[in-house]
Every structure is written in C-alpha cells, then in structure tokens.
Design a protein around this motif. Structure first.
Motif, short mmCIF file in Angstrom:
data_model
loop_
_atom_site.label_atom_id
_atom_site.label_comp_id
_atom_site.label_asym_id
_atom_site.label_seq_id
_atom_site.Cartn_x
_atom_site.Cartn_y
_atom_site.Cartn_z
N VAL A 185 0.86 -1.18 0.00
CA VAL A 185 0.00 0.00 0.00
C VAL A 185 0.89 1.23 0.00
CG1 VAL A 185 -1.91 -1.15 1.19
CG2 VAL A 185 -0.15 0.03 2.53
N SER A 186 0.32 2.38 -0.30
CA SER A 186 1.07 3.63 -0.27
C SER A 186 1.28 4.06 1.18
CB SER A 186 0.31 4.72 -1.01
OG SER A 186 -0.88 5.06 -0.28
N TRP A 187 2.21 4.98 1.37
CA TRP A 187 2.41 5.52 2.71
C TRP A 187 1.16 6.24 3.20
CZ3 TRP A 187 5.56 4.58 6.54
CH2 TRP A 187 6.80 3.98 6.29
N ILE A 188 0.44 6.88 2.28
CA ILE A 188 -0.79 7.57 2.69
C ILE A 188 -1.79 6.58 3.25
CG2 ILE A 188 -2.82 8.77 1.80
CD1 ILE A 188 -1.00 10.39 0.02
N GLU A 189 -2.00 5.46 2.55
CA GLU A 189 -2.95 4.45 3.05
C GLU A 189 -2.44 3.84 4.35
OE1 GLU A 189 -5.31 0.36 1.68
OE2 GLU A 189 -4.13 1.49 0.21
N ALA A 190 -1.13 3.61 4.42
CA ALA A 190 -0.57 3.04 5.65
C ALA A 190 -0.79 3.97 6.84
CB ALA A 190 0.92 2.77 5.46
N MET A 191 -0.57 5.27 6.63
CA MET A 191 -0.74 6.22 7.73
C MET A 191 -2.21 6.37 8.12
SD MET A 191 2.21 7.32 8.77
CE MET A 191 2.51 5.55 8.70
N LYS A 192 -3.09 6.39 7.14
CA LYS A 192 -4.52 6.48 7.45
C LYS A 192 -4.98 5.24 8.21
CE LYS A 192 -6.00 9.55 3.71
NZ LYS A 192 -6.81 9.67 2.46
N THR A 193 -4.50 4.08 7.80
CA THR A 193 -4.87 2.84 8.48
C THR A 193 -4.33 2.83 9.90
OG1 THR A 193 -4.86 1.64 6.38
CG2 THR A 193 -4.76 0.33 8.39
N PHE A 194 -3.06 3.22 10.08
CA PHE A 194 -2.45 3.27 11.40
C PHE A 194 -3.29 4.13 12.34
CE2 PHE A 194 0.25 5.18 14.59
CZ PHE A 194 1.19 4.22 14.93
N THR A 195 -3.60 5.35 11.93
CA THR A 195 -4.32 6.26 12.82
C THR A 195 -5.76 5.83 13.03
OG1 THR A 195 -4.76 7.70 10.91
CG2 THR A 195 -2.85 8.22 12.26
N GLU A 196 -6.44 5.38 11.97
CA GLU A 196 -7.84 4.99 12.13
C GLU A 196 -7.98 3.78 13.05
OE1 GLU A 196 -9.14 4.38 8.14
OE2 GLU A 196 -9.20 6.54 7.66
N LYS A 197 -7.11 2.80 12.88
CA LYS A 197 -7.20 1.58 13.70
C LYS A 197 -6.89 1.88 15.16
CE LYS A 197 -8.14 -1.73 10.65
NZ LYS A 197 -9.33 -2.61 10.75
N PHE A 198 -5.79 2.58 15.41
CA PHE A 198 -5.40 2.83 16.79
C PHE A 198 -6.35 3.81 17.47
CE2 PHE A 198 -0.63 1.51 16.49
CZ PHE A 198 -1.01 0.19 16.70
N LYS A 199 -6.82 4.83 16.76
CA LYS A 199 -7.78 5.75 17.36
C LYS A 199 -9.09 5.04 17.68
CE LYS A 199 -6.25 10.32 15.91
NZ LYS A 199 -6.64 11.60 15.29
N SER A 200 -9.51 4.14 16.80
CA SER A 200 -10.74 3.38 17.05
C SER A 200 -10.60 2.53 18.30
CB SER A 200 -11.05 2.50 15.84
OG SER A 200 -12.18 1.68 16.09
N ILE A 201 -9.44 1.89 18.47
CA ILE A 201 -9.21 1.07 19.67
C ILE A 201 -9.25 1.95 20.91
CG2 ILE A 201 -7.45 -0.27 20.90
CD1 ILE A 201 -6.59 -1.35 18.12
N GLN A 202 -8.60 3.12 20.85
CA GLN A 202 -8.59 4.01 22.01
C GLN A 202 -9.98 4.55 22.32
OE1 GLN A 202 -5.43 6.81 20.87
NE2 GLN A 202 -4.14 5.94 22.49
N ASP A 203 -10.76 4.85 21.29
CA ASP A 203 -12.13 5.33 21.51
C ASP A 203 -12.97 4.28 22.22
OD1 ASP A 203 -11.53 7.72 20.30
OD2 ASP A 203 -12.39 7.19 18.35
N GLN A 204 -12.73 3.01 21.89
CA GLN A 204 -13.55 1.93 22.45
C GLN A 204 -13.05 1.46 23.82
OE1 GLN A 204 -14.15 -1.31 19.72
NE2 GLN A 204 -15.49 -2.44 21.12
N TYR A 205 -11.71 1.43 24.00
CA TYR A 205 -11.16 0.82 25.21
C TYR A 205 -10.35 1.77 26.08
CZ TYR A 205 -12.35 -3.43 22.64
OH TYR A 205 -13.01 -4.41 21.93
N GLY A 206 -10.17 3.01 25.67
CA GLY A 206 -9.40 3.96 26.45
C GLY A 206 -8.02 4.20 25.87
N LYS A 207 -7.43 5.34 26.23
CA LYS A 207 -6.13 5.73 25.68
C LYS A 207 -5.05 4.69 25.96
CE LYS A 207 -7.15 9.89 24.07
NZ LYS A 207 -7.05 10.23 22.63
N ALA A 208 -5.11 4.06 27.13
CA ALA A 208 -4.05 3.13 27.53
C ALA A 208 -4.14 1.78 26.84
CB ALA A 208 -4.09 2.93 29.04
N SER A 209 -5.13 1.59 25.98
CA SER A 209 -5.30 0.29 25.31
C SER A 209 -4.36 0.10 24.13
CB SER A 209 -6.76 0.13 24.85
OG SER A 209 -7.10 1.14 23.92
N VAL A 210 -3.64 1.15 23.75
CA VAL A 210 -2.62 1.05 22.71
C VAL A 210 -1.26 1.24 23.37
CG1 VAL A 210 -1.62 2.17 20.68
CG2 VAL A 210 -4.08 1.80 20.81
N ALA A 211 -0.32 0.34 23.09
CA ALA A 211 1.02 0.39 23.70
C ALA A 211 2.08 0.20 22.63
CB ALA A 211 1.15 -0.68 24.78
#
Length: 748
Positions: A117-143
C-alpha cells in the motif's frame, strides 16, 4: 507518473507531478526516492559508529563518487576501538542489501495475505485503527514496544509521540531484556543510572573480575582492551560455564547457577574479616554499611562453599586476589542482569566496590557492560518507564519542567508510570492492551516463553511492526508493516556502555520507499493531528538540541556538546559534558583531547554520588531459591548465552551476511558434559530433544568439558531457544530470568 514525496518544510505526504530535479530529490526533508543527502556527495570517506553492540566502535566508511558506502574499515583514531573491529563491524553493510528488506508498507488483507500500500494508506490505516481502539477501550489500550537499536533522537521522538501526542500510557523497550537490572541497581545505589567507568579501566586494573560476562565473545573489542593491559592483571571469570573468556582468564570460579548473591555476600564477609575494607571511603561516601556488616556476618566460608558449590581453594584464591589488588574492577553483563534476583546481585557487586574503595579511581569500578548499541540512549531518553532525561512521570515538578523545556503543555504528559515489558504482555492477555506497535525489535523470537506471545498476538485487534525486514518472526504476525531504514541509512547519535555519545551517518540508500524511523514518526504525528506539538522536532539534530536542554544540570548533562560535527571532531564525548567542561577543554579550540587521556573520563573521582546527601547506598537482601530447581523429570540446568562473536541477537541482521554465517553454527546445538552424555547413552553429533515445562527444541549434541555436570548450554540466537525459557522476572527491574531453568535432554 506521479510520485509520493515528503514536503521538505512540513512533514506531509503529497503528490508530485513535476520533474524530479536533483534539488528536489536531495532535499533534506525528502524520503523514499533512494538518494543520499547531498552533503555526503561526493566524498571519499566519512566516519560512523557501528550499529551492533554497545562497545561503540568507530568505522571509516568508504564511499563511491555518488556518496554510497562501498566498504568499511576500523577507525584508528577513535578512543574506543583504536583501529580494531570485530567480525560484525567488518560486515555491517551486508544486512542493508538483504533481499528480504521491507521496501513498501504492507497491509494484511481479509484473506490473510499482505498487500503493498502507499504511505498515505498506511498512515490512514495506522491512525484509524489505533484511534478506534482508544475510543472503544481507552487511551491506555494502545502500547508500544521499542528497542535499543535506533538512534537516541528517534527513541525520544517515539516516546514523546506515543505518550504526548497519541495519549498512550504504556511503552517499553527491549532494553528491559538486557539492561533494566543495571538501571535499577545504579539508581538505588548511586542515585542515578550512571555506569562509572571508561574503557581505559580495562587497561589500568591489576585485578579484573568478570561476572556472568563472556567478554571474548559478546564484546570482542573490550576484550582487546583487556589484552592491552600492561599490569599483568589477574583476570577472574565468575561463571558456571567455562566460557571462552574463562579459558583465557587466570582464574575460573565455576559457581552453581544463580548462586552469585551468596558468593558476593561471602566475599564481603571474608574481606571484612581480613581488614581489607576502606573505613575512610565508607565513612565519607556511603550510607548503610553497619546494617550491611550485620547482615553478611552469617555468610561465612562454610556456608558460601555449600551454597556455591565451590572448592575451598578456589574461594580462598578469589578472596586473596581481591584483597591484594590495588586497582580492582568488577564487570558484569547478562549473566547477572538476567536472573531471578538480578538487581540485588548487581548491588552486591557494587557493595564490594564501595566497601573496598574501588570506585572513582583508574582501573576500578562497579561496571555494568551494556548489550545493545544504544541501550544507554534508551535508558536516558526513550520516555518509556522514566520521563525524558531521567525525570519521573509521577512528579508534578518534573512534568512541569520537562513540558516547559520542550515547549509543550504539561497536560499532555502522563502522570503515571508505564507498565514494563512483561506487564504489557500480560495486558494483552487480560484484554487491557488491544493495539500494539513494535519498533525495531523481534518480540516473537526474543521474549521469554516465546510460544505464549505468539498465542497472545491473536488477542490483539491490531499489530503494527516497524522494521528493516518483512521476514522477522514478529513481522510475520503483523497487520501492518512499516518499512524502516537501518543503520547507515539515517543519522543520529548512539550512547555506548562507557556513556560516550557518537554519531552515525547516512551513507547508504534505503531501499524502495523505506523511511528512517524519524520520518515515520513525523508522518504519524501529521496524520494523528498532533504535529503542532512537534514543530521543533524537524530533524534528528534538532531533537538532539532539545535533549541537550533537558539534560542541563542533570547527572547526564551534555550542554557542552555543540552538535553532530563537534562529536565527530571530538571522537565522541562521555557524559556528563557540561558547558563548563567545554570551556575548560581544548575541544573548544578544535583539538581532540579533553582530559589528556585519549578523551576518556570516569565518574565519582571526587567520591560524590547522585543521592541528595552525596553518598552511595549499601543495598542487600536474603538470597532466594531459584524459581525452577532441577528434579528427576527435568534434571539439568539450562544455561543460555551468546554463541559466537559473529552473530547478534535473533540474527535478523547478522544472519544476512554470507561471511558471518560461515563463522557460526547455523544448526542449533546443545553443549553437555561428557559424564552426563555417557550416563544417558548419548554421542557427539546426536540429535537431541531439549525439553522444559514450556516447550521443546531439537539440537545437535556437543559433548564438552566446558559445561559442568548437571548443566547444559544452548545459544540464545536460535528461534526455539525461548520456547524453553522461564516466564519469570526480577521483582525490582522486571527483567526476564533467561539464564536458568530446568530441562530434560533425550535422544530425538
């Protein structure tokens, strides 16, 4: 055809449809277009610090007309290696050309395959996935799990980005696996994580005591420094196994595995009875000796011989050697650090140096030898379990000072400590950690009880691996792979075992669209929406200036270091190096010498330590039984360690060199004493099954007298070695106890 480039002013990906001019391609902010910064083009030679072990050798990098590295040779002018290099250093360029380099971002598809994938898609996926996890489980759920392999400035950027920008709480480095014990031991004993020595001490001791350190193999250039010693020193090696270093030394002290603590308390008792302690040093510069003296009285000769398995003449000779020594230096590495009572064992060594006054003078010291190339940088500036610069997350004044110094609001700095590595892994099992970002480390191979991590990976919602290679054990488990540049493809600083800052230079093109970790962090900051926090973090050298400000008036003060060119001109500088140090030295005049001794400086020459009262502490505790003793079913102690000076860790880099592969056994092997082999009916070269309560592995049997009866040795480099190791950590440093567990050996 349009290209993806990084804006040289703002770290933002954008399309470029115009011609790729030379100025554009070589702009300092660009990436992914396979060029080297123009300041290195053309040139015949530059210098860079080696990216393997913690010794910190300087290598001369020979360049072609386009500035591309084509060969290496050791730097004769550098005060660390003095023109020497080990096999890894000679072959440091080989891993960069490996065919399994990660060259483009890879994203796992619903069918399990990986797609570029392009770096743009990689960066969008990185932020969307991790932000979604934090929204659902809290900021500390990503390490995140980081490393001692990237440059100091990248470590600082990663820790600040994850905690100040992304709001994560938990992040740790793989230095937890090698150096956490020494960090805690020094902090408690000295008041700061401060290895006191300089490599010149190897050459100036008359007694060198190596504890759990196979220096010949793990740190060959340091061993060469030992061989330069003209004092005909006693070289004492305390190790259950008769290692290569023990064979080359003058005394081998073959203790029962993990009986070190009892031995050192017994040595303290014997030294005290001989009157060989320094009353003046103890009274003027330490606290707690009277309590320590009362404690060690029970560790008489008879008890110590029983607990350690030593012969009386071996113990007596060791006592005589230390008592009669004028300049005694104590050195330790993973054989101490990776134990169930590791911190107290390291402090027992420190206690011996303190009570005999063997610290702060040439040829002395309680000296921890680091493992990875930048473990010391990680210890000071990775922002993992302590705040940048050795400050504390839990201290409001520390948070306020750090925030003001780096120009960020204090509200973004967490007010709680991070979990350690093992606690993050436990957090995955409990469901508290749902997203994991792994940078430049190979957890699926190197973490204890390896199979557990592979199973726990299934509990993660999203796993990102940022690495040079797409083929590591951990990368194979990833949902997203971010291709990173390696040593020689970026710049920054390393801090070696003797606290010396040195510069690495970009001398090779990163393949494909691979980026330096620094540029990846810039991209993530932009896509996460926190780039304004990092406006000053525009380049590695800009971050170095921030870290300088943070270090002011700290034990690790480096405010006298101008920048990268200064470090290279000075042949590296050991911290502390204050503005006053700079003004007093000849370095301000462009010369190479600081203190007249090959630019080498040790701590505590004035007897002043970093506790508020200026005194060091005697710290001690009763020895505990090993967590997994041998029994009838598992009758052997398994010892692990480095198997060859030509290989490194999980072989992800050194395993790429055809030359280095010829210098090591590619097939896993197990060393066993002849008496044990005879009793079990095993022959040399048999394929055996080594089994613990956690896993098993096949290995080729090597019968040798270097291993004591009742013990076996397997190198740590092989993938399945950590199927066997014990899931146990030291209670103070939380460092894994890799060095001893119970196993059975049978013919496969």
């Amino acid at each position: 055809m349009s290209k993806m480039i990084l804006d040289p002013v703002r770290p933002v990906l954008r399309e470029w449809d115009g011609p790729l001019t030379e100025d554009l391609v070589q702009s300092p902010g660009n990436f992914g277009l396979g060029r080297i910064p123009s300041k290195l083009t053309p040139a015949a030679v530059t210098k860079s610090i080696c990216g393997f072990c913690s010794t910190g050798c300087s290598l001369k990098v020979h360049l072609d007309a386009e500035g591309q590295a084509i060969n290496l040779s050791p730097d004769p002018a550098y005060s660390v290696n003095l023109g020497m290099a080990c096999p890894k250093g000679w072959e440091a360029l080989s891993p960069l050309a490996a065919p399994d380099r990660a060259t483009e971002p890879l994203l796992r598809q619903p069918d399990g395959s990986m797609r570029e994938v392009s770096w743009i898609e990689a960066m969008k996926t990185f932020t969307e996935k991790f932000k979604s996890i934090q929204d659902q489980y809290g900021k500390a759920s990503v390490a995140f799990l980081s490393t001692g392999q990237i440059v100091t400035e990248e470590m600082a950027f990663l820790g600040a980005l994850a905690k100040f920008g992304m709001g994560a709480i938990h992040g740790d480095g793989n230095t937890r696996q090698c150096m956490a014990t020494s960090v805690v031991a020094y902090k408690e004993s000295f008041g700061f994580d401060a290895p006191p020595y300089t490599y010149a001490d190897f050459e100036e001791s008359d007694v060198i005591v190596l504890v759990g350190s196979n220096l010949c193999i793990a740190h060959p250039i340091m061993w060469q420094r030992v061989l330069r010693n003209n004092n005909n020193p006693e070289i004492v090696v305390i190790d259950p196994r008769k290692t290569e270093t023990a064979m080359a030394g003058t005394q081998h002290v073959p203790i029962v595995p993990k009986s070190d603590l009892a031995l050192f308390y017994g040595l303290a008792h014997a030294i005290y009875r001989r009157g060989a302690f320094s009353s003046k040093f103890i009274n003027d510069h330490t606290q707690g000796f009277e309590d320590f003296k009362a404690f060690f009285q029970k560790y008489d000769r008879e008890l110590v011989l029983k607990l350690t398995g030593l012969k009386s003449e071996v113990f007596d000779q060791l006592v005589d050697t230390i008592v009669e020594g004028k300049r005694v230096s104590f050195w330790w590495t993973m054989g101490v650090n990776q134990g169930h009572q590791a911190t107290r064992t390291a402090q027992a060594i420190i206690n011996l140096a303190l009570m005999t006054g063997n610290i702060g003078r040439p040829g002395t010291g309680a000296n921890s030898i680091t493992g990875q190339c930048n473990a010391m940088g990680s210890r000071l500036f990775s922002n993992t379990t302590s705040l940048l610069g050795g400050f504390q997350f839990t201290d409001p004044e520390d948070r306020a000072y750090v925030a003001e110094t780096i120009g960020m609001p204090s509200s973004v700095i967490p007010d709680q400590d991070s979990w350690a590595y093992d606690q993050i892994i436990d957090g995955i099992e409990s469901g508290e950690i749902r997203g994991l970002w792994v940078i430049a480390t190979n957890t699926a191979h190197s973490w204890m009880q390896q199979r557990r991590f592979r199973k726990l990976r299934e509990k993660l919602d999203f796993l990102v691996v940022q690495d040079m290679y797409q083929s590591t054990d951990t990368a194979k488990l990833a949902d997203l792979i971010l291709p990173a540049a390696g040593w020689g493809e970026k710049e920054g600083t390393f801090i070696n075992s003797e606290r010396r800052l040195g510069v690495i230079r970009q001398v090779s093109r990163a393949p494909g669209s691979a980026l330096s970790d620094f540029r990846i962090f810039q991209l993530i900051a932009h896509y996460w929406g926190c780039e304004d926090l990092f406006k000053e973090w525009s380049s590695p050298e800009a971050v170095f200036q921030i870290l300088k400000r943070l270090s002011k008036n700290r034990p690790c003060d480096i405010t006298g270091v101008e920048g990268y060119d200064f470090l290279q001109r000075a042949n590296g500088v050991q911290w502390p190096y204050t503005q006053d140090d700079y003004e007093r030295s000849t370095l301000s005049e462009g010369k190479l010498d600081i203190d007249g001794n090959r630019n080498e400086r040790r701590l505590f020459a004035d007897g002043e330590f970093f506790h508020t009262d200026g005194c060091a502490r005697f710290i001690f505790e009763e020895p505990q039984e090993v967590p997994e003793p041998v029994d009838e079913i598992f009758p052997f102690f398994l010892l692990t360690g480095r198997g060859s000076s030509s290989q490194w860790h999980t072989l992800t880099r050194t395993g790429k060199s055809d030359v280095l592969k010829k210098l090591v056994q590619t097939e896993a092997y197990c060393e066993m004493n002849p008496a044990d082999a005879k009793r079990l009916g095993l022959d040399s070269e048999d394929t055996v099954l080594v089994k613990s309560r956690r896993g098993k592995m096949k290995a080729r049997l090597v019968i040798t007298g270097t291993v004591a009866s009742g013990q076996v040795f397997v190198p740590m480099h092989y993938t399945k070695t950590n199927h066997l190791t014990l899931s146990w950590v030291d209670p103070y440093s939380r460092q894994p106890a890799y060095k001893s567990c119970a196993v059975a050996v049978t013919k496969a």
